[in-house]
Structures are given as C-alpha cells and as structure tokens.
Design a protein around this motif. Structure first.
Motif: not given
Length: 116
Positions: A97-113
């Motif tokens: 899963a590669v982070r990308t831009e979406g329409p909404w601002t995330p509220t969940v922090p990026r999960p650990p490796a």
C-alpha cells in the motif's frame, strides 16, 4: 486493518474505522480487493486513471478495489465502520500500500512499518 488469514489464492482482512475518522489514501501495487461492509456508514473514494467516484458504504454494501486504484474511506455516524476485505493474491507485506493524495484530510495517523 488486521489480516485474519491467508491461503495461496488470497487473504481475508478486517477493516475498522472509528466514528468520524478518515483513512489515509493509498494505492495497491499488486493486489485487488473485494470489500463487504458489516456495520456503520461512510463513503469510499476510488480513482483509476481519469475515472473517479464516491461510493456510499452501509451494511451489505459490496465493492471492488482493482489493482492500481487509488482509494480512501471515511466513517459517518456514531458507530465504527467495519468491513471484511479479500485480497487477491494474498497480502504481500508492508510495501504493498503506497500513500497517495485523496479528497479528504486523513484523521488516522500513518500506521507503523509492517502494518497497514
């Protein structure tokens, strides 16, 4: 996301997003997914090439996330949004899963490796 089991052809995962939360947008490199919503309400944004859409999520909704589709989801209401998702082939690991831009601002922090 919590992987429940995996076999040669695919894997099964449980997704849960708390009330009012928004996931980070991602794109998968090699797997496609089929989701089935168990409880809660929300929306999923999906974009593949120039085609984008927002799908309503409610108990009983079933949808696909093809390979190389950008997607993001959010939860509405007072209960978590929960879904089962099957990946084909099985979930290969943290680099899928590669982070990308979406329409909404995330509220969940990026999960650990090592997690999604």
């Amino acid at each position: 996301m919590r992987v429940l089991l995996a076999v040669a052809g695919g894997s099964l995962a449980h997704f849960e997003l708390g009330p009012g939360e928004i996931s980070g947008a991602v794109v998968h490199r090699t797997v496609e997914e089929v989701w089935y919503v168990l409880k809660g309400r929300g929306e999923m944004w999906r974009r593949r090439g120039d085609d984008a859409e927002i799908v309503d999520l409610a108990p009983g909704t079933c949808l696909t996330i093809p390979v190389e589709t950008k997607f993001q989801f959010r939860s509405f209401g007072y209960e978590p949004l929960a879904a089962l998702g099957t990946t084909m082939p099985p979930w290969p690991g943290e680099d899928e899963a590669v982070r990308t831009e979406g329409p909404w601002t995330p509220t969940v922090p990026r999960p650990p490796a090592g997690t999604r």
